[in-house]
Design an enzyme around this catalytic site. Sequence first.
Site, PDB file in Angstrom:
ATOM      1  N   LYS A  60       0.837  -1.203   0.000  1.00  0.00           N
ATOM      2  CA  LYS A  60       0.000   0.000   0.000  1.00  0.00           C
ATOM      3  C   LYS A  60       0.876   1.260   0.000  1.00  0.00           C
ATOM      4  CE  LYS A  60      -3.876  -2.376   2.077  1.00  0.00           C
ATOM      5  NZ  LYS A  60      -4.507  -2.889   3.287  1.00  0.00           N
TER       6      LYS A  60
ATOM      7  N   GLN B 247      -4.806  -1.431   9.504  1.00  0.00           N
ATOM      8  CA  GLN B 247      -4.685  -2.771   8.909  1.00  0.00           C
ATOM      9  C   GLN B 247      -5.267  -3.834   9.849  1.00  0.00           C
ATOM     10  OE1 GLN B 247      -3.389  -3.479   5.723  1.00  0.00           O
ATOM     11  NE2 GLN B 247      -4.215  -5.492   6.175  1.00  0.00           N
TER      12      GLN B 247
ATOM     13  N   ASP C 223     -11.434   2.761   3.708  1.00  0.00           N
ATOM     14  CA  ASP C 223     -11.731   1.328   3.619  1.00  0.00           C
ATOM     15  C   ASP C 223     -13.241   1.079   3.567  1.00  0.00           C
ATOM     16  OD1 ASP C 223      -9.785  -0.585   3.361  1.00  0.00           O
ATOM     17  OD2 ASP C 223      -9.294  -0.675   5.497  1.00  0.00           O
TER      18      ASP C 223
END
Length: 297
Positions: free
Chosen positions: A54, A98, A121
């Site tokens: 990422k 994460q 997200d």
Amino acid sequence: MTAERIDGKAFAALLRERVGALAGQFEQKAGRKAGLAVVLVGEDPASQVYVRSKHKATVAAGMESFEHRLPVDTSEADLLALVEQLNADDAVDGILVQLPLPDHLDEQSVIASISPDKDVDGFHVTNAGRLAVGQNGFVPCTPLGCMMLLTDRLGDLSGLEAVVIGRSNIVGKPMAQLLLDANATVTIAHSRTKDLPSVVKRADIVVAAVGRAEMVKAEWLKEGATVIDVGINRLPPAEGEEKGRLVGDVDYAGAEGIAAAITPVPGGVGPMTIAVLLRNTLVAAHRNAGLEVPQSL
Ligand code: NDP
């Protein structure tokens, strides 16, 4: 019939290029780069790989990447304090924590602490709610990526029968919602579904998000169906192999003879996820800066 291979890798590369070009224009207009903050707690090897890719993709797209690596024994209070700090930081447009988090941290509380306007997200309940009622929010990256592949191939999905196998909050449910918004007739199947093969048989579009290697058999599919395989499963190593092969939830080799188009694993849905994350971050940046979101995003 040999199904067309839906090349998610190539599609994702084009999307990343487009995001990169628009990120440059954003920087000129806003006087700063769009920024994504990624928080990693602990040293889970798979998570480390994801966070590294990422970071690289964010920088390659001309955006600012802020990495926060915290020790595995970080307290929830300290993690929440960091998220608060990122919520308040104008250089940060998107925040991603994460997952999975270590067991002593409550994922729901941590996700709830992220500002919904920086939740790139799309996991925050506010964004799940916005998706459910058709408001502009952030949609989880993997299902949005699947949707892009589907509309690129099929155009208008109105009236098509779609079956989504799996009902998780991060893939199955938002996927079904997106298909419904696109006027497909949607069925959500799961572990309690009776006679899954006959449910799948009526689908023009099958999205498999289960996590069971090659569970969906070729004979379950309707001739000419479009198949999106989200599953990522590692088979046990065959003789002479160090690591087992990666396969999806669909028996690709069999399905190729029945479906009209299918995503491979790897190289299908997987590469779309990070590309959409970059896209979502740039959308957040425009909104945060009070700029109009470009149509081509
Ligand atoms: P979850 O484990 O959260 O959900 C799996 C779903 O599959 C559940 O809804 C479960 O039903 C259903 N299921 C389990 N067994 C069966 C069965 N025998 N028949 C029908 N349905 C079944 O997984 P995720 O949604 O997080 O992920 C699904 C897959 O997608 C995984 O392989 C994951 O690795 C992959 N993935 C890939 C991504 C990518 O970037 N390509 C991103 C995210 C996930 P029930 O609810 O009844 O338990």
